[in-house]
Design a protein around this motif. Structure first.
Motif, PDB file in Angstrom:
ATOM      1  N   LYS A  85      40.164  40.137  36.666  1.00  0.00           N
ATOM      2  CA  LYS A  85      39.346  39.070  37.242  1.00  0.00           C
ATOM      3  C   LYS A  85      39.189  37.916  36.257  1.00  0.00           C
ATOM      4  N   ARG A  86      38.963  38.238  34.984  1.00  0.00           N
ATOM      5  CA  ARG A  86      38.825  37.193  33.964  1.00  0.00           C
ATOM      6  C   ARG A  86      40.117  36.415  33.793  1.00  0.00           C
ATOM      7  N   ILE A  87      41.231  37.132  33.723  1.00  0.00           N
ATOM      8  CA  ILE A  87      42.526  36.472  33.551  1.00  0.00           C
ATOM      9  C   ILE A  87      42.826  35.578  34.749  1.00  0.00           C
ATOM     10  N   ILE A 112      43.496  30.195  37.174  1.00  0.00           N
ATOM     11  CA  ILE A 112      43.110  29.224  38.203  1.00  0.00           C
ATOM     12  C   ILE A 112      42.628  27.930  37.559  1.00  0.00           C
ATOM     13  N   ARG A 113      41.798  28.068  36.542  1.00  0.00           N
ATOM     14  CA  ARG A 113      41.285  26.867  35.861  1.00  0.00           C
ATOM     15  C   ARG A 113      42.424  26.110  35.176  1.00  0.00           C
ATOM     16  N   ALA A 114      43.315  26.833  34.535  1.00  0.00           N
ATOM     17  CA  ALA A 114      44.418  26.172  33.812  1.00  0.00           C
ATOM     18  C   ALA A 114      45.366  25.473  34.781  1.00  0.00           C
ATOM     19  N   LEU A 115      45.630  26.068  35.915  1.00  0.00           N
ATOM     20  CA  LEU A 115      46.575  25.488  36.866  1.00  0.00           C
ATOM     21  C   LEU A 115      45.973  24.329  37.650  1.00  0.00           C
ATOM     22  N   ARG A 116      44.672  24.201  37.658  1.00  0.00           N
ATOM     23  CA  ARG A 116      44.019  23.077  38.349  1.00  0.00           C
ATOM     24  C   ARG A 116      44.095  21.797  37.551  1.00  0.00           C
ATOM     25  N   GLN A 162      49.142  37.894  41.226  1.00  0.00           N
ATOM     26  CA  GLN A 162      48.539  39.200  41.515  1.00  0.00           C
ATOM     27  C   GLN A 162      49.449  40.340  41.065  1.00  0.00           C
ATOM     28  N   ALA A 163      50.755  40.216  41.277  1.00  0.00           N
ATOM     29  CA  ALA A 163      51.692  41.254  40.833  1.00  0.00           C
ATOM     30  C   ALA A 163      51.660  41.404  39.315  1.00  0.00           C
ATOM     31  N   ALA A 164      51.604  40.288  38.608  1.00  0.00           N
ATOM     32  CA  ALA A 164      51.532  40.335  37.144  1.00  0.00           C
ATOM     33  C   ALA A 164      50.253  41.022  36.698  1.00  0.00           C
ATOM     34  N   LEU A 165      49.149  40.689  37.334  1.00  0.00           N
ATOM     35  CA  LEU A 165      47.871  41.303  36.969  1.00  0.00           C
ATOM     36  C   LEU A 165      47.842  42.782  37.313  1.00  0.00           C
ATOM     37  N   ASP A 166      48.351  43.141  38.489  1.00  0.00           N
ATOM     38  CA  ASP A 166      48.342  44.539  38.913  1.00  0.00           C
ATOM     39  C   ASP A 166      49.204  45.423  38.021  1.00  0.00           C
ATOM     40  N   SER A 167      50.284  44.869  37.484  1.00  0.00           N
ATOM     41  CA  SER A 167      51.174  45.672  36.647  1.00  0.00           C
ATOM     42  C   SER A 167      50.815  45.613  35.167  1.00  0.00           C
TER      43      SER A 167
END
Length: 73
Positions: free
Chosen positions: A61-63, A68-72, A47-52
């Motif tokens: 949201k897309r990223i 999430i899909r990649a880490l699963r 979230q910090a990476a996305l927010d910054s």
């Protein structure tokens, strides 16, 4: 993901890569995910990476969904 039967198409993977590269790049975000070992990546860090990253809420949201899909897998 590329080796998974029934996985995403090659076009989709290109799309995924472009999104994930954004939050890994030190030039595009204050808190790049590339600065962390995978085992240390937690939702708050993502979230910090996305927010910054300076991208729109829709792009964040897309990223996030790509990550999430990649880490699963």
């Amino acid at each position: 993901m590329e080796l998974t039967e029934g996985g995403p198409s090659s076009e989709t993977l290109v799309y995924y890569r472009s999104h994930v590269r954004w939050v890994l790049d030190r030039d595009k975000t204050e808190h790049p995910l590339g600065a962390y070992q995978l085992r240390h990546v937690r939702p708050v860090i993502i979230q910090a990476a996305l927010d910054s990253s300076g991208v729109s809420a829709d792009m964040r949201k897309r990223i996030r969904s790509v990550l999430i899909r990649a880490l699963r897998t």
